[in-house]
Design a protein around this motif. Structure first.
Motif, PDB file in Angstrom:
ATOM      1  N   GLU A 270       7.699  -7.149  -7.707  1.00 42.14           N
ATOM      2  CA  GLU A 270       6.257  -7.228  -7.515  1.00 42.14           C
ATOM      3  C   GLU A 270       5.905  -6.990  -6.051  1.00 42.14           C
ATOM      4  N   TRP A 271       4.802  -6.304  -5.829  1.00 38.18           N
ATOM      5  CA  TRP A 271       4.318  -6.066  -4.482  1.00 38.18           C
ATOM      6  C   TRP A 271       2.797  -5.959  -4.528  1.00 38.18           C
ATOM      7  N   THR A 272       2.146  -6.184  -3.403  1.00 38.01           N
ATOM      8  CA  THR A 272       0.689  -6.175  -3.332  1.00 38.01           C
ATOM      9  C   THR A 272       0.207  -4.855  -2.777  1.00 38.01           C
ATOM     10  N   ASP A 273      -0.689  -4.200  -3.504  1.00 38.66           N
ATOM     11  CA  ASP A 273      -1.249  -2.923  -3.070  1.00 38.66           C
ATOM     12  C   ASP A 273      -2.221  -3.173  -1.928  1.00 38.66           C
ATOM     13  N   PRO A 274      -1.967  -2.617  -0.715  1.00 37.12           N
ATOM     14  CA  PRO A 274      -2.871  -2.868   0.419  1.00 37.12           C
ATOM     15  C   PRO A 274      -4.285  -2.339   0.188  1.00 37.12           C
ATOM     16  N   ALA A 275      -4.424  -1.291  -0.605  1.00 36.18           N
ATOM     17  CA  ALA A 275      -5.742  -0.684  -0.806  1.00 36.18           C
ATOM     18  C   ALA A 275      -6.636  -1.527  -1.698  1.00 36.18           C
ATOM     19  N   ALA A 278      -4.372  -5.735  -5.368  1.00 36.87           N
ATOM     20  CA  ALA A 278      -3.820  -6.056  -6.675  1.00 36.87           C
ATOM     21  C   ALA A 278      -2.300  -6.176  -6.594  1.00 36.87           C
ATOM     22  N   VAL A 279      -1.754  -7.108  -7.368  1.00 37.08           N
ATOM     23  CA  VAL A 279      -0.304  -7.257  -7.463  1.00 37.08           C
ATOM     24  C   VAL A 279       0.218  -6.245  -8.472  1.00 37.08           C
ATOM     25  N   ARG A 280       1.163  -5.431  -8.046  1.00 37.82           N
ATOM     26  CA  ARG A 280       1.727  -4.399  -8.911  1.00 37.82           C
ATOM     27  C   ARG A 280       3.209  -4.665  -9.134  1.00 37.82           C
ATOM     28  N   ARG A 281       3.745  -4.042 -10.173  1.00 32.68           N
ATOM     29  CA  ARG A 281       5.157  -4.183 -10.472  1.00 32.68           C
ATOM     30  C   ARG A 281       5.778  -2.791 -10.578  1.00 32.68           C
ATOM     31  N   SER A 282       6.911  -2.631  -9.913  1.00 30.88           N
ATOM     32  CA  SER A 282       7.646  -1.369  -9.955  1.00 30.88           C
ATOM     33  C   SER A 282       9.115  -1.659 -10.208  1.00 30.88           C
ATOM     34  N   LEU A 326      11.303  -3.204  -0.513  1.00 33.89           N
ATOM     35  CA  LEU A 326      10.138  -2.475  -1.012  1.00 33.89           C
ATOM     36  C   LEU A 326       8.864  -2.943  -0.324  1.00 33.89           C
ATOM     37  N   ARG A 327       8.735  -4.247  -0.115  1.00 31.29           N
ATOM     38  CA  ARG A 327       7.530  -4.739   0.566  1.00 31.29           C
ATOM     39  C   ARG A 327       7.485  -4.268   2.016  1.00 31.29           C
ATOM     40  N   LEU A 328       8.651  -4.161   2.647  1.00 31.06           N
ATOM     41  CA  LEU A 328       8.689  -3.547   3.977  1.00 31.06           C
ATOM     42  C   LEU A 328       8.236  -2.093   3.909  1.00 31.06           C
ATOM     43  N   ALA A 329       8.716  -1.377   2.894  1.00 28.95           N
ATOM     44  CA  ALA A 329       8.395   0.042   2.768  1.00 28.95           C
ATOM     45  C   ALA A 329       6.911   0.278   2.564  1.00 28.95           C
ATOM     46  N   LYS A 330       6.175  -0.706   2.073  1.00 28.82           N
ATOM     47  CA  LYS A 330       4.743  -0.566   1.831  1.00 28.82           C
ATOM     48  C   LYS A 330       3.904  -0.885   3.062  1.00 28.82           C
ATOM     49  N   LEU A 331       4.518  -1.339   4.146  1.00 33.67           N
ATOM     50  CA  LEU A 331       3.749  -1.700   5.341  1.00 33.67           C
ATOM     51  C   LEU A 331       2.959  -0.527   5.926  1.00 33.67           C
ATOM     52  N   PRO A 332       3.480   0.726   5.930  1.00 28.48           N
ATOM     53  CA  PRO A 332       2.646   1.826   6.439  1.00 28.48           C
ATOM     54  C   PRO A 332       1.335   1.988   5.678  1.00 28.48           C
ATOM     55  N   ARG A 333       1.327   1.727   4.384  1.00 29.13           N
ATOM     56  CA  ARG A 333       0.077   1.800   3.625  1.00 29.13           C
ATOM     57  C   ARG A 333      -0.890   0.713   4.078  1.00 29.13           C
ATOM     58  N   ARG A 334      -0.363  -0.457   4.380  1.00 31.35           N
ATOM     59  CA  ARG A 334      -1.205  -1.533   4.897  1.00 31.35           C
ATOM     60  C   ARG A 334      -1.781  -1.170   6.265  1.00 31.35           C
ATOM     61  N   VAL A 335      -0.962  -0.552   7.102  1.00 33.20           N
ATOM     62  CA  VAL A 335      -1.436  -0.110   8.418  1.00 33.20           C
ATOM     63  C   VAL A 335      -2.558   0.909   8.261  1.00 33.20           C
ATOM     64  N   GLU A 336      -2.378   1.888   7.380  1.00 33.29           N
ATOM     65  CA  GLU A 336      -3.415   2.902   7.163  1.00 33.29           C
ATOM     66  C   GLU A 336      -4.722   2.256   6.721  1.00 33.29           C
TER      67      GLU A 336
END
Length: 400
Positions: A270-275, A278-282, A326-336
């Motif tokens: 599970e990870w949180t979509d920065p946009a 929402a909590v998503r599952r992959s 995976l949550r680390l990998a999503k940090l650039p989306r949060r930055v954007e």
């Protein structure tokens, strides 16, 4: 000392010496640019007709000005730096030098501030390093993100470095990639932006499309620094997974193909979509590989109904849980997402109207400082992060 990261893991950071002290907050006074502050400190200059910003906002700005501009050799440069920083926060709309000058003394200051940014002799590098240290001390970053962004209307790329805390991300350093070096130049620029010898043991997440990452991974490996980077699905890697079979040598295959061969290793995360929040599952899988002569972990993400991985990353964090990676990998989306919501308030990538690269770096260094000042002021006032409390931040910006 350990700090719990916002990505559900713990990273150890160097303990700060007990002798660390905060710079005393000074009472503001209306001084001219030619006045020298006591003990060589930067004068605190308030625009005529404005009110005292209060102990939290004004104190943050005074402290930051003293930290940033202490390396500048001349008192007039330190004073102009403080003025420019204040004007960036107070100006509404485009952060042009004309608009900045109008907030800190009037149109007659425009030429002086333009010279300070575009043609003065002060070095922006020590100021940038001081900002990075100060922001880290205040906000307690748990990770760093290095990302390439286009500079609108200039046809160039900028490499930015963001500090990531539990609920905020702030830019602390910028580098403008020279013309004609959009790919190869990313490596050199990223190396200048993010020095593994100074960032501490926290992970660095890279998002540099088209860059040759081999030298970057080699540098981080030699420094013993944690690194995770997005890579193209076609990147050839040597499969070192246990599923290769006894007696079979490693073979070079595209990253997506290696992940597909080991898809039985996938686990739901599970990870949180920065946009959207929402909590998503992959589904996430990790495979040991060798790349650029280094033992690394290849991370892949699959979304529901997708046969091929939708994202591929390489990391030297080979023992870290896949969910954390995976949550680390999503940090650039949060930055954007954060930068899109805040850039207009502190200075966008194309606000600087001059032509020289040094002027752009000076302007963007101070724009990053303005961002840090407002986030630190919000944290001290215990208001919610920037993107969740824009009205409060706008009021705080006007109070500067």
């Amino acid at each position: 000392m350990t700090v719990r990261a916002g990505v559900d893991t713990i990273f150890t950071r160097p303990a700060e010496p007990d002798t660390r002290r905060r710079t005393a907050r000074r009472t503001q006074s209306d001084r001219t640019l030619s006045d020298r502050a006591p003990s060589g400190r930067t004068p605190s200059v308030r625009p005529p007709g404005t009110t005292d910003p209060g102990p939290t906002a004004g104190g943050v700005l005074d402290e930051l000005s003293e930290v940033l501009f202490a390396p500048l050799p001349r008192s007039d440069q330190r004073a102009k730096g403080a003025l420019y920083l204040r004007g960036l926060i107070a100006a509404e709309g485009r952060k042009s030098i004309r608009n900045i000058a109008a907030q800190v003394g009037g149109p007659e200051l425009a030429q002086s501030l333009h010279h300070f940014i575009a043609a003065s002799t002060w070095d922006w590098e020590p100021v940038s390093r001081a900002l990075q240290r100060h922001a880290d001390n205040e906000l307690r970053f748990t990770a760093w993100v290095v990302q390439a962004l286009p500079v609108p209307r200039k046809g160039r790329q900028a490499i930015g470095m963001w500090g990531v805390a539990s609920d905020v991300t702030v830019p602390v350093r910028w580098h403008l990639v020279p013309f004609g070096e959009a790919a190869a130049g990313c490596v050199a620029a990223a190396a200048r932006v993010c020095d593994p010898s100074t960032i501490g043991p926290r992970p660095v997440v890279l998002d540099l499309p088209g860059a040759e990452l081999g030298p970057v991974f080699d540098r981080y490996a030699r420094a013993g620094a944690p690194l995770l980077s997005a890579v193209p699905a076609t990147l050839p890697v040597l499969d070192q997974g246990a599923g290769r079979g006894a007696g079979r040598s490693a073979r070079s295959l595209p990253a997506a193909r290696v992940l597909q061969l080991h898809r039985m290793l996938r686990r739901p995360v599970e990870w949180t979509d920065p946009a959207t929040g929402a909590v998503r599952r992959s589904l996430v899988g990790g495979v040991p590989v060798e790349w650029a002569g280094l033992p690394l972990l290849l991370l892949g993400q699959w979304d529901a109904g997708q046969e091929q991985p939708v994202g591929c990353w390489l990391t030297n964090l080979t023992a870290t849980p896949l969910g954390v990676l995976l949550r680390l990998a999503k940090l650039p989306r949060r930055v954007e997402q954060d930068f899109a919501g805040s850039a207009s308030h502190v200075g966008a990538l194309d606000d600087y109207e001059g032509r020289g690269a040094d002027g752009w770096h000076r302007h963007m260094t101070l724009a990053a400082a303005a961002h840090v000042a407002q986030v630190v002021a919000a944290a001290r006032a215990r208001v919610r992060p920037w993107t969740h409390c824009m009205v409060s931040m706008e009021r705080m910006g006007r109070s500067f």
